[in-house]
Design a protein around this motif. Structure first.
Motif, PDB file in Angstrom:
ATOM      1  N   ASN A 298     -13.753  21.799  27.887  1.00 20.19           N
ATOM      2  CA  ASN A 298     -14.335  20.714  27.106  1.00 20.19           C
ATOM      3  C   ASN A 298     -13.447  19.476  27.050  1.00 20.19           C
ATOM      4  O   ASN A 298     -13.744  18.548  26.302  1.00 20.19           O
ATOM      5  N   ALA A 299     -12.380  19.485  27.858  1.00 21.83           N
ATOM      6  CA  ALA A 299     -11.394  18.406  27.766  1.00 21.83           C
ATOM      7  C   ALA A 299     -12.036  17.028  27.931  1.00 21.83           C
ATOM      8  O   ALA A 299     -11.720  16.083  27.197  1.00 21.83           O
ATOM      9  N   ALA A 300     -12.977  16.916  28.870  1.00 19.64           N
ATOM     10  CA  ALA A 300     -13.613  15.621  29.125  1.00 19.64           C
ATOM     11  C   ALA A 300     -14.364  15.145  27.891  1.00 19.64           C
ATOM     12  O   ALA A 300     -14.300  13.972  27.506  1.00 19.64           O
ATOM     13  N   LEU A 301     -15.068  16.083  27.252  1.00 25.34           N
ATOM     14  CA  LEU A 301     -15.821  15.736  26.047  1.00 25.34           C
ATOM     15  C   LEU A 301     -14.893  15.281  24.920  1.00 25.34           C
ATOM     16  O   LEU A 301     -15.162  14.278  24.249  1.00 25.34           O
ATOM     17  N   TYR A 302     -13.780  16.019  24.763  1.00 25.96           N
ATOM     18  CA  TYR A 302     -12.830  15.650  23.708  1.00 25.96           C
ATOM     19  C   TYR A 302     -12.309  14.245  23.937  1.00 25.96           C
ATOM     20  O   TYR A 302     -12.183  13.447  23.019  1.00 25.96           O
ATOM     21  N   GLU A 303     -12.033  13.956  25.219  1.00 30.14           N
ATOM     22  CA  GLU A 303     -11.524  12.638  25.583  1.00 30.14           C
ATOM     23  C   GLU A 303     -12.537  11.561  25.189  1.00 30.14           C
ATOM     24  O   GLU A 303     -12.195  10.559  24.546  1.00 30.14           O
ATOM     25  N   LYS A 304     -13.815  11.821  25.520  1.00 33.17           N
ATOM     26  CA  LYS A 304     -14.875  10.845  25.259  1.00 33.17           C
ATOM     27  C   LYS A 304     -15.061  10.663  23.744  1.00 33.17           C
ATOM     28  O   LYS A 304     -15.063   9.547  23.232  1.00 33.17           O
ATOM     29  N   ASN A 305     -15.196  11.792  23.031  1.00 35.48           N
ATOM     30  CA  ASN A 305     -15.387  11.736  21.571  1.00 35.48           C
ATOM     31  C   ASN A 305     -14.252  10.976  20.903  1.00 35.48           C
ATOM     32  O   ASN A 305     -14.483  10.107  20.068  1.00 35.48           O
ATOM     33  N   ALA A 306     -13.031  11.339  21.310  1.00 33.01           N
ATOM     34  CA  ALA A 306     -11.865  10.753  20.657  1.00 33.01           C
ATOM     35  C   ALA A 306     -11.824   9.257  20.884  1.00 33.01           C
ATOM     36  O   ALA A 306     -11.573   8.480  19.963  1.00 33.01           O
ATOM     37  N   SER A 307     -12.127   8.818  22.139  1.00 36.22           N
ATOM     38  CA  SER A 307     -11.993   7.381  22.383  1.00 36.22           C
ATOM     39  C   SER A 307     -13.072   6.611  21.619  1.00 36.22           C
ATOM     40  O   SER A 307     -12.825   5.499  21.141  1.00 36.22           O
ATOM     41  N   GLU A 308     -14.255   7.216  21.458  1.00 38.14           N
ATOM     42  CA  GLU A 308     -15.292   6.560  20.647  1.00 38.14           C
ATOM     43  C   GLU A 308     -14.836   6.406  19.202  1.00 38.14           C
ATOM     44  O   GLU A 308     -14.985   5.356  18.586  1.00 38.14           O
ATOM     45  N   TYR A 309     -14.280   7.507  18.703  1.00 36.51           N
ATOM     46  CA  TYR A 309     -13.858   7.494  17.299  1.00 36.51           C
ATOM     47  C   TYR A 309     -12.702   6.519  17.087  1.00 36.51           C
ATOM     48  O   TYR A 309     -12.670   5.772  16.115  1.00 36.51           O
ATOM     49  N   ILE A 310     -11.783   6.525  18.059  1.00 34.56           N
ATOM     50  CA  ILE A 310     -10.621   5.640  17.939  1.00 34.56           C
ATOM     51  C   ILE A 310     -11.067   4.183  17.950  1.00 34.56           C
ATOM     52  O   ILE A 310     -10.528   3.349  17.234  1.00 34.56           O
ATOM     53  N   GLU A 311     -12.128   3.920  18.726  1.00 26.27           N
ATOM     54  CA  GLU A 311     -12.663   2.552  18.765  1.00 26.27           C
ATOM     55  C   GLU A 311     -13.098   2.120  17.358  1.00 26.27           C
ATOM     56  O   GLU A 311     -12.778   1.020  16.904  1.00 26.27           O
ATOM     57  N   SER A 312     -13.822   3.001  16.658  1.00 19.16           N
ATOM     58  CA  SER A 312     -14.245   2.641  15.292  1.00 19.16           C
ATOM     59  C   SER A 312     -13.052   2.513  14.369  1.00 19.16           C
ATOM     60  O   SER A 312     -13.040   1.683  13.458  1.00 19.16           O
ATOM     61  N   LEU A 313     -12.037   3.354  14.607  1.00 19.96           N
ATOM     62  CA  LEU A 313     -10.849   3.264  13.771  1.00 19.96           C
ATOM     63  C   LEU A 313     -10.118   1.945  14.010  1.00 19.96           C
ATOM     64  O   LEU A 313      -9.549   1.351  13.094  1.00 19.96           O
ATOM     65  N   GLU A 314     -10.172   1.500  15.278  1.00 13.57           N
ATOM     66  CA  GLU A 314      -9.527   0.218  15.590  1.00 13.57           C
ATOM     67  C   GLU A 314     -10.218  -0.927  14.832  1.00 13.57           C
ATOM     68  O   GLU A 314      -9.558  -1.835  14.327  1.00 13.57           O
ATOM     69  N   GLU A 315     -11.548  -0.850  14.761  1.00 10.45           N
ATOM     70  CA  GLU A 315     -12.295  -1.859  13.995  1.00 10.45           C
ATOM     71  C   GLU A 315     -11.809  -1.878  12.546  1.00 10.45           C
ATOM     72  O   GLU A 315     -11.587  -2.923  11.948  1.00 10.45           O
TER      73      GLU A 315
END
Lengths: 269, 302
Positions: free
Chosen positions: B161-178
C-alpha cells in the motif's frame, strides 16, 4: 465465546484472582454484616489513601506496606475509641474516616499530582500479577482459619458482649484480630477493586444472603455463591462490553440483592 | 425448605441469562470487522486522526484507536479489557511517545507481539524542569512531521500500500500547508502588534503559543483529573498582572470556569483553544479544530 474469553493469558490471572477474592469477601462480609460493621470496613477503605500518603512522606518505597500498617493502626484505634466513647459508633467512624481521607487527599494532591493515584478510586483488577495472587492465597488461608475457630465466638459476642465475656470468651482480642484482618484484606484489595466500590463487594453478597436465609448454614452458602457468581458474571460482561470490571461486578451483586429482597419478603408472607 | 434452593438457582440462572443476552446483543451491535491481514492500533486521538488520513482506503488494513474518541489526553488512561484484546490482535502500535502513554509499561510488560513505534521521531520536545512536554501535535509543523513519519513507518511495514500512503499523505500535507499559511498570517499580525502575552491553562498549549510567537507568562497544567489549590489561582492572576498578559488560553472543558474567574479579576480576555485530543473520528477534524483555534486568537487581536 468461552474459548475467546480464555485466549489471553491475563484473563487467566484475573479469573483466578476473582475466584480467590470473591469467596474471601463473602466470608468476611457475612461476619461484617452480622456484626453491623459495614461502615467500619468502608472507613478502612478510605484510610488506604492516607496510608499511601504517610508512606510517601516517610519515604517508604513499597506503599503497600505503609498502607497496611496504617490501616491496622487505624482499625485498632477505631476499635479502642469506639469502645471507650459514649457517642454512637457510626459518628466516631465517620469522624475518623473523613479526617484520614482529608489528610490523605491533601498530601497526595500537593502539586496537583492526585491523578497519579486516581486509579485507586476505581481499581484495576486486570493488572493483577501472579505474586499478588499468592498474597491473596495466604490471606485467604488465614481468614479461613480465623473463621473456623472464631466464628462462634464472634456470633456470641454479636448477641451479647457481656454474656460472651462471662462465658470466658476473649471478646476484645477476637474483635481486634478481626479488625486487623479486615484492614489487611481491604487495603490489599484496594488496588484491584477500588476505594469507591470495595465495600459494596464486601457487603452486598452477605446482605443478599441474609435476605433469604433462615439459618447460619444457608447464610454462608448463599453469600459464597452470590459473591463468586457476581464476580464471574461481572467479569464476563465487562470483558465483552468494554465496561470497567469492578463496577460491573457490583451491578450484578446489586441485582442479586434486589431480587433476593423481593423473594425474601414473598417467602415470609 | 428444599424449594428455596430451586428458587435461588432459578434466580441465578435468570440473571446469568439476562447478562449473557445483553452482552451478545451488545456484541452483535458492535460486530467486529472481519479479520484483516494487518491491524494497526493508535494510542489516542491525534495519532489516530493523522494515521487515518495516511491510511484511509488501504486494503487489508484495519486501523483502530485504543481509547475512545472522547477520552481526552491519556496521561492517566487505564487499559480496559477491550484495549488489551485489541492490543493482542495488533501488528503495529503507533504511539505519541515522550512519556504521554503512561500505561505503556503495562503494555510492554505484557506478552504482546506487536511493534511499538513512536510517530514523533525527529520532533523536538519542549522540556521544563526535567519534565517532557509531549503534546507536540499542538504545533502544526510537528503534526505535519508526524504525518510524514506515519507515512514512512507504514510504507516500510506494508509495501503493497506504499503508493497509496504516499498519495494520501501528500494530499493531507497539502491541506496542512494551507493551514500553515493561515497560521503565518496570524503570526505576522501578532508581531505587528509588538507581541502578545498569555497565560495558559493547559500544558499542551505551550506548543500552540510557541508556534504563534505568543509569550507565555504562566502555565497551569489543568487536565482531566486535576485538583487546584487557591495558591495556584493567585499565582496565575499575579503572573497575568505582572506580565501584562492580554489573554488566557483555556480548554472548553477543563479550566473554562477558572479562566472566567481570572478574566473577571484581571480583565484579560478568555480564548478557548481546542487541544485536539477528543472529537469525532473525521479525517479533517484536526484541521478544523486548529483552524478554529487560530480564528479564536485572531478575533481577540482585533
Amino acid at each position: 465465546m468461552l474459548s475467546e474469553f480464555f485466549q489471553y493469558d491475563f484473563m487467566k490471572n484475573v479469573v483466578l484472582a476473582i475466584l480467590i477474592i470473591t469467596p474471601l469477601f463473602a466470608l468476611l462480609g457475612t461476619m461484617i454484616v452480622t456484626r453491623k460493621m459495614a461502615f467500619f470496613s468502608d472507613a478502612l477503605g478510605h484510610s488506604a489513601l492516607t496510608g499511601i500518603a504517610v508512606g510517601l512522606v516517610c519515604g517508604v518505597e513499597d506503599t503497600d506496606i505503609s498502607m497496611i500498617l496504617f490501616a491496622i493502626v487505624f482499625a485498632l484505634l477505631l476499635n479502642y475509641i469506639s469502645g471507650k466513647m459514649a457517642s454512637s459508633t457510626d459518628t466516631i467512624i465517620s469522624v475518623f474516616a473523613s479526617c484520614s481521607t482529608a489528610i490523605g487527599l491533601s498530601i497526595l494532591s500537593k502539586g496537583g499530582n492526585f491523578s497519579k493515584y486516581s486509579s485507586l478510586l476505581v481499581g484495576d483488577i486486570l493488572s493483577i500479577t501472579t505474586k499478588e495472587i499468592l498474597y491473596l492465597v495466604v490471606i485467604f488461608a488465614v481468614t479461613l482459619v480465623f473463621w473456623i475457630f472464631a466464628y462462634n465466638f464472634m456470633e456470641a459476642a454479636g448477641i451479647s458482649r457481656t454474656l460472651a465475656k462471662s462465658k470466658g470468651i476473649p471478646v476484645t482480642v477476637i474483635e481486634n484480630i478481626f479488625a486487623v484482618l479486615v484492614a489487611c484484606i481491604v487495603t490489599l484489595s484496594i488496588k484491584w477493586v477500588g476505594i469507591l466500590l470495595i465495600n459494596a463487594l464486601l457487603i452486598l453478597p452477605a446482605a443478599a444472603a441474609k435476605n433469604i436465609s433462615v439459618n447460619v448454614r444457608d447464610y454462608h452458602l448463599f453469600a459464597l455463591i452470590f459473591s463468586v457468581f457476581s464476580g464471574l458474571v461481572g467479569l464476563f460482561v465487562s470483558y465483552f462490553t468494554n465496561v470497567a470490571t469492578g463496577p460491573m461486578i457490583v451491578i450484578v451483586a446489586s441485582a442479586i440483592y434486589f431480587v433476593t429482597f423481593l423473594l425474601g419478603r414473598k417467602m415470609e408472607g | 425448605m428444599k424449594n428455596k434452593y430451586t428458587i435461588i438457582s432459578i434466580m441465578l440462572i435468570f440473571i446469568a441469562l439476562v447478562a449473557y443476552s445483553l452482552t451478545t446483543a451488545y456484541m452483535t451491535k458492535n460486530k467486529a470487522t472481519e479479520k484483516d491481514n494487518l491491524t494497526v492500533v493508535t494510542s489516542f486521538y491525534p495519532v489516530y486522526i493523522a494515521a487515518l488520513n495516511v491510511m484511509d482506503g488501504a486494503e487489508g488494513v484495519t486501523l483502530e484507536n485504543l481509547s475512545e474518541p472522547q477520552t481526552g489526553c491519556i496521561h492517566d488512561y487505564q487499559l480496559t479489557p477491550a484495549d488489551m484484546k485489541l492490543l493482542e490482535t495488533a501488528d503495529v502500535f503507533l504511539i505519541n511517545g515522550g512519556g504521554i502513554e503512561g500505561f505503556l509499561s503495562d503494555v510492554t510488560e505484557g506478552a504482546y507481539s506487536m511493534e511499538v513505534v513512536a510517530v514523533t521521531d525527529g520532533i523536538e520536545f519542549l522540556e521544563e524542569e526535567d519534565e517532557t512536554n509531549a503534546h507536540v501535535w499542538m504545533d502544526i509543523d510537528n503534526y505535519l512531521k508526524e504525518v510524514e513519519n506515519i507515512r514512512d513507518i507504514m510504507s516500510d511495514i506494508d509495501k503493497d500500500n506504499a503508493a497509496l500512503y504516499e498519495k494520501n499523505a501528500s494530499e493531507y500535507i497539502e491541506s496542512l500547508e494551507e493551514l500553515k499559511t493561515e497560521r503565518d498570517e496570524l503570526k505576522t499580525q501578532i508581531e505587528s502588534k509588538g507581541g502578545v502575552s498569555a497565560a495558559l491553562l493547559q500544558e499542551s498549549f505551550e506548543y500552540f503559543a510557541d508556534m504563534l510567537g505568543i509569550e507565555v507568562v504562566y502555565t497551569m497544567d489543568l487536565d482531566e483529573e486535576r485538583q487546584i489549590s487557591a495558591g495556584e489561582v493567585a499565582d496565575t492572576m499575579s503572573a497575568v498582572n505582572d506580565g501584562n498578559a492580554s489573554m488566557v488560553l483555556t480548554d472548553e472543558l477543563y479550566g473554562a470556569e477558572l479562566a472566567e474567574t481570572v478574566s473577571g479579576e484581571t480583565g484579560v480576555a478568555v480564548c478557548t483553544i481546542n487541544p485536539c485530543v477528543r472529537g469525532e473520528y473525521e479525517k479533517n477534524s484536526y484541521i478544523e479544530a486548529m483552524r478554529q483555534n487560530l480564528e479564536n486568537v485572531a478575533t481577540l487581536l482585533k
